[in-house]
Design a protein around this motif. Structure first.
Motif, PDB file in Angstrom:
ATOM      1  N   MET A   1       0.847  -1.179   0.000  1.00 17.37           N
ATOM      2  CA  MET A   1       0.000   0.000   0.000  1.00 17.37           C
ATOM      3  C   MET A   1       0.897   1.248   0.000  1.00 17.37           C
ATOM      4  O   MET A   1       1.800   1.361   0.820  1.00 17.37           O
ATOM      5  CB  MET A   1      -0.861  -0.024   1.258  1.00 17.37           C
ATOM      6  CG  MET A   1      -1.780   1.141   1.354  1.00 17.37           C
ATOM      7  SD  MET A   1      -3.145   0.705   2.426  1.00 17.37           S
ATOM      8  CE  MET A   1      -3.052   1.958   3.619  1.00 17.37           C
ATOM      9  N   PRO A   2       0.670   2.161  -0.929  1.00 20.66           N
ATOM     10  CA  PRO A   2       1.481   3.366  -1.018  1.00 20.66           C
ATOM     11  C   PRO A   2       1.356   4.238   0.240  1.00 20.66           C
ATOM     12  O   PRO A   2       0.319   4.280   0.866  1.00 20.66           O
ATOM     13  CB  PRO A   2       0.929   4.108  -2.230  1.00 20.66           C
ATOM     14  CG  PRO A   2       0.151   3.101  -2.990  1.00 20.66           C
ATOM     15  CD  PRO A   2      -0.321   2.090  -1.990  1.00 20.66           C
ATOM     16  N   ALA A   3       2.409   4.914   0.574  1.00 20.60           N
ATOM     17  CA  ALA A   3       2.420   5.864   1.684  1.00 20.60           C
ATOM     18  C   ALA A   3       3.043   7.161   1.164  1.00 20.60           C
ATOM     19  O   ALA A   3       4.244   7.380   1.321  1.00 20.60           O
ATOM     20  CB  ALA A   3       3.195   5.297   2.855  1.00 20.60           C
ATOM     21  N   PRO A   4       2.234   8.002   0.521  1.00 23.19           N
ATOM     22  CA  PRO A   4       2.768   9.188  -0.147  1.00 23.19           C
ATOM     23  C   PRO A   4       3.537  10.128   0.780  1.00 23.19           C
ATOM     24  O   PRO A   4       4.543  10.707   0.378  1.00 23.19           O
ATOM     25  CB  PRO A   4       1.541   9.882  -0.723  1.00 23.19           C
ATOM     26  CG  PRO A   4       0.463   8.851  -0.729  1.00 23.19           C
ATOM     27  CD  PRO A   4       0.801   7.863   0.332  1.00 23.19           C
ATOM     28  N   THR A   5       3.089  10.281   2.011  1.00 25.56           N
ATOM     29  CA  THR A   5       3.789  11.180   2.932  1.00 25.56           C
ATOM     30  C   THR A   5       5.186  10.640   3.234  1.00 25.56           C
ATOM     31  O   THR A   5       6.165  11.385   3.231  1.00 25.56           O
ATOM     32  CB  THR A   5       2.990  11.369   4.230  1.00 25.56           C
ATOM     33  OG1 THR A   5       1.697  11.883   3.897  1.00 25.56           O
ATOM     34  CG2 THR A   5       3.683  12.314   5.175  1.00 25.56           C
ATOM     35  N   LEU A   6       5.270   9.349   3.499  1.00 23.61           N
ATOM     36  CA  LEU A   6       6.575   8.738   3.740  1.00 23.61           C
ATOM     37  C   LEU A   6       7.460   8.880   2.509  1.00 23.61           C
ATOM     38  O   LEU A   6       8.653   9.153   2.622  1.00 23.61           O
ATOM     39  CB  LEU A   6       6.426   7.263   4.114  1.00 23.61           C
ATOM     40  CG  LEU A   6       7.735   6.495   4.308  1.00 23.61           C
ATOM     41  CD1 LEU A   6       8.561   7.106   5.430  1.00 23.61           C
ATOM     42  CD2 LEU A   6       7.450   5.031   4.576  1.00 23.61           C
ATOM     43  N   LEU A   8       7.485  11.276   0.319  1.00 23.79           N
ATOM     44  CA  LEU A   8       7.993  12.649   0.252  1.00 23.79           C
ATOM     45  C   LEU A   8       9.084  12.900   1.289  1.00 23.79           C
ATOM     46  O   LEU A   8      10.097  13.538   0.996  1.00 23.79           O
ATOM     47  CB  LEU A   8       6.848  13.642   0.463  1.00 23.79           C
ATOM     48  CG  LEU A   8       5.836  13.744  -0.671  1.00 23.79           C
ATOM     49  CD1 LEU A   8       4.663  14.622  -0.266  1.00 23.79           C
ATOM     50  CD2 LEU A   8       6.496  14.263  -1.929  1.00 23.79           C
ATOM     51  N   VAL A   9       8.894  12.381   2.488  1.00 18.98           N
ATOM     52  CA  VAL A   9       9.894  12.548   3.543  1.00 18.98           C
ATOM     53  C   VAL A   9      11.196  11.857   3.150  1.00 18.98           C
ATOM     54  O   VAL A   9      12.290  12.427   3.293  1.00 18.98           O
ATOM     55  CB  VAL A   9       9.357  11.997   4.888  1.00 18.98           C
ATOM     56  CG1 VAL A   9      10.458  11.897   5.924  1.00 18.98           C
ATOM     57  CG2 VAL A   9       8.224  12.860   5.399  1.00 18.98           C
ATOM     58  N   GLU A  10      11.098  10.645   2.636  1.00 17.82           N
ATOM     59  CA  GLU A  10      12.297   9.900   2.247  1.00 17.82           C
ATOM     60  C   GLU A  10      12.990  10.544   1.051  1.00 17.82           C
ATOM     61  O   GLU A  10      14.221  10.547   0.970  1.00 17.82           O
ATOM     62  CB  GLU A  10      11.948   8.441   1.953  1.00 17.82           C
ATOM     63  CG  GLU A  10      11.640   7.648   3.203  1.00 17.82           C
ATOM     64  CD  GLU A  10      12.829   7.539   4.139  1.00 17.82           C
ATOM     65  OE1 GLU A  10      13.795   6.828   3.815  1.00 17.82           O
ATOM     66  OE2 GLU A  10      12.811   8.198   5.186  1.00 17.82           O
ATOM     67  N   GLU A  11      12.215  11.076   0.128  1.00 21.68           N
ATOM     68  CA  GLU A  11      12.819  11.758  -1.016  1.00 21.68           C
ATOM     69  C   GLU A  11      13.604  12.986  -0.545  1.00 21.68           C
ATOM     70  O   GLU A  11      14.734  13.216  -0.987  1.00 21.68           O
ATOM     71  CB  GLU A  11      11.751  12.176  -2.022  1.00 21.68           C
ATOM     72  CG  GLU A  11      12.321  12.830  -3.256  1.00 21.68           C
ATOM     73  CD  GLU A  11      11.275  13.149  -4.305  1.00 21.68           C
ATOM     74  OE1 GLU A  11      11.688  13.642  -5.356  1.00 21.68           O
ATOM     75  OE2 GLU A  11      10.079  12.914  -4.082  1.00 21.68           O
ATOM     76  N   ALA A  12      13.024  13.746   0.381  1.00 15.60           N
ATOM     77  CA  ALA A  12      13.713  14.919   0.915  1.00 15.60           C
ATOM     78  C   ALA A  12      14.979  14.500   1.669  1.00 15.60           C
ATOM     79  O   ALA A  12      16.027  15.150   1.556  1.00 15.60           O
ATOM     80  CB  ALA A  12      12.782  15.708   1.824  1.00 15.60           C
ATOM     81  N   ARG A  13      14.887  13.420   2.422  1.00 15.47           N
ATOM     82  CA  ARG A  13      16.050  12.930   3.154  1.00 15.47           C
ATOM     83  C   ARG A  13      17.142  12.498   2.182  1.00 15.47           C
ATOM     84  O   ARG A  13      18.327  12.812   2.359  1.00 15.47           O
ATOM     85  CB  ARG A  13      15.659  11.763   4.055  1.00 15.47           C
ATOM     86  CG  ARG A  13      16.777  11.307   4.957  1.00 15.47           C
ATOM     87  CD  ARG A  13      16.264  10.339   6.006  1.00 15.47           C
ATOM     88  NE  ARG A  13      15.952   9.033   5.480  1.00 15.47           N
ATOM     89  CZ  ARG A  13      16.816   8.014   5.447  1.00 15.47           C
ATOM     90  NH1 ARG A  13      18.036   8.154   5.923  1.00 15.47           N
ATOM     91  NH2 ARG A  13      16.452   6.852   4.954  1.00 15.47           N
ATOM     92  N   GLY A  14      16.771  11.774   1.130  1.00  9.68           N
ATOM     93  CA  GLY A  14      17.731  11.346   0.119  1.00  9.68           C
ATOM     94  C   GLY A  14      18.401  12.521  -0.569  1.00  9.68           C
ATOM     95  O   GLY A  14      19.619  12.512  -0.799  1.00  9.68           O
ATOM     96  N   GLU A  15      17.630  13.553  -0.872  1.00 12.22           N
ATOM     97  CA  GLU A  15      18.199  14.731  -1.527  1.00 12.22           C
ATOM     98  C   GLU A  15      19.178  15.440  -0.595  1.00 12.22           C
ATOM     99  O   GLU A  15      20.245  15.881  -1.024  1.00 12.22           O
ATOM    100  CB  GLU A  15      17.084  15.674  -1.965  1.00 12.22           C
ATOM    101  CG  GLU A  15      16.289  15.127  -3.133  1.00 12.22           C
ATOM    102  CD  GLU A  15      15.064  15.959  -3.468  1.00 12.22           C
ATOM    103  OE1 GLU A  15      14.755  16.927  -2.724  1.00 12.22           O
ATOM    104  OE2 GLU A  15      14.406  15.642  -4.464  1.00 12.22           O
ATOM    105  N   GLY A  16      18.827  15.527   0.688  1.00 11.95           N
ATOM    106  CA  GLY A  16      19.736  16.141   1.655  1.00 11.95           C
ATOM    107  C   GLY A  16      21.038  15.366   1.788  1.00 11.95           C
ATOM    108  O   GLY A  16      22.123  15.961   1.861  1.00 11.95           O
ATOM    109  N   LEU A  17      20.927  14.054   1.814  1.00 12.45           N
ATOM    110  CA  LEU A  17      22.126  13.225   1.899  1.00 12.45           C
ATOM    111  C   LEU A  17      22.973  13.338   0.635  1.00 12.45           C
ATOM    112  O   LEU A  17      24.202  13.355   0.706  1.00 12.45           O
ATOM    113  CB  LEU A  17      21.741  11.765   2.159  1.00 12.45           C
ATOM    114  CG  LEU A  17      21.223  11.482   3.575  1.00 12.45           C
ATOM    115  CD1 LEU A  17      20.526  10.137   3.620  1.00 12.45           C
ATOM    116  CD2 LEU A  17      22.348  11.547   4.570  1.00 12.45           C
ATOM    117  N   ALA A  18      22.322  13.429  -0.512  1.00 16.45           N
ATOM    118  CA  ALA A  18      23.059  13.580  -1.768  1.00 16.45           C
ATOM    119  C   ALA A  18      23.827  14.908  -1.785  1.00 16.45           C
ATOM    120  O   ALA A  18      24.972  14.962  -2.258  1.00 16.45           O
ATOM    121  CB  ALA A  18      22.108  13.496  -2.958  1.00 16.45           C
ATOM    122  N   VAL A  19      23.221  15.956  -1.258  1.00 10.99           N
ATOM    123  CA  VAL A  19      23.908  17.246  -1.160  1.00 10.99           C
ATOM    124  C   VAL A  19      25.112  17.120  -0.236  1.00 10.99           C
ATOM    125  O   VAL A  19      26.190  17.640  -0.527  1.00 10.99           O
ATOM    126  CB  VAL A  19      22.934  18.346  -0.660  1.00 10.99           C
ATOM    127  CG1 VAL A  19      23.683  19.608  -0.256  1.00 10.99           C
ATOM    128  CG2 VAL A  19      21.896  18.651  -1.724  1.00 10.99           C
TER     129      VAL A  19
END
Length: 63
Positions: A1-6, A8-19
């Motif tokens: 089951m999709p969890a859109p909020t999770l 978005l949070v994980e995508e933001a975390r991944g982008e921060g780590l990539a930076v």
């Protein structure tokens, strides 16, 4: 089951780590150079979690 909020949070975390990885890689003698590999792994895991929990569009391809 999709969890859109999770997703978005994980995508933001991944982008921060990539930076952070880019910052470490572009700074000679950075104190975190030895652990840059761990930042890369965590970023990949965050992006994977985001993809797994995102709502995927219905394209009709392969159905």
């Amino acid at each position: 089951m999709p969890a859109p909020t999770l997703a978005l949070v994980e995508e933001a975390r991944g982008e921060g780590l990539a930076v952070r990885v880019a910052e470490i890689a572009s700074t000679p003698g950075h104190p975190s150079t030895g652990s840059a590999w761990m930042y890369r792994v965590m970023a990949r895991m965050a992006f994977e979690a985001a993809a797994e929990n995102a709502v995927q569009p219905e394209t009709g391809w392969g159905q």
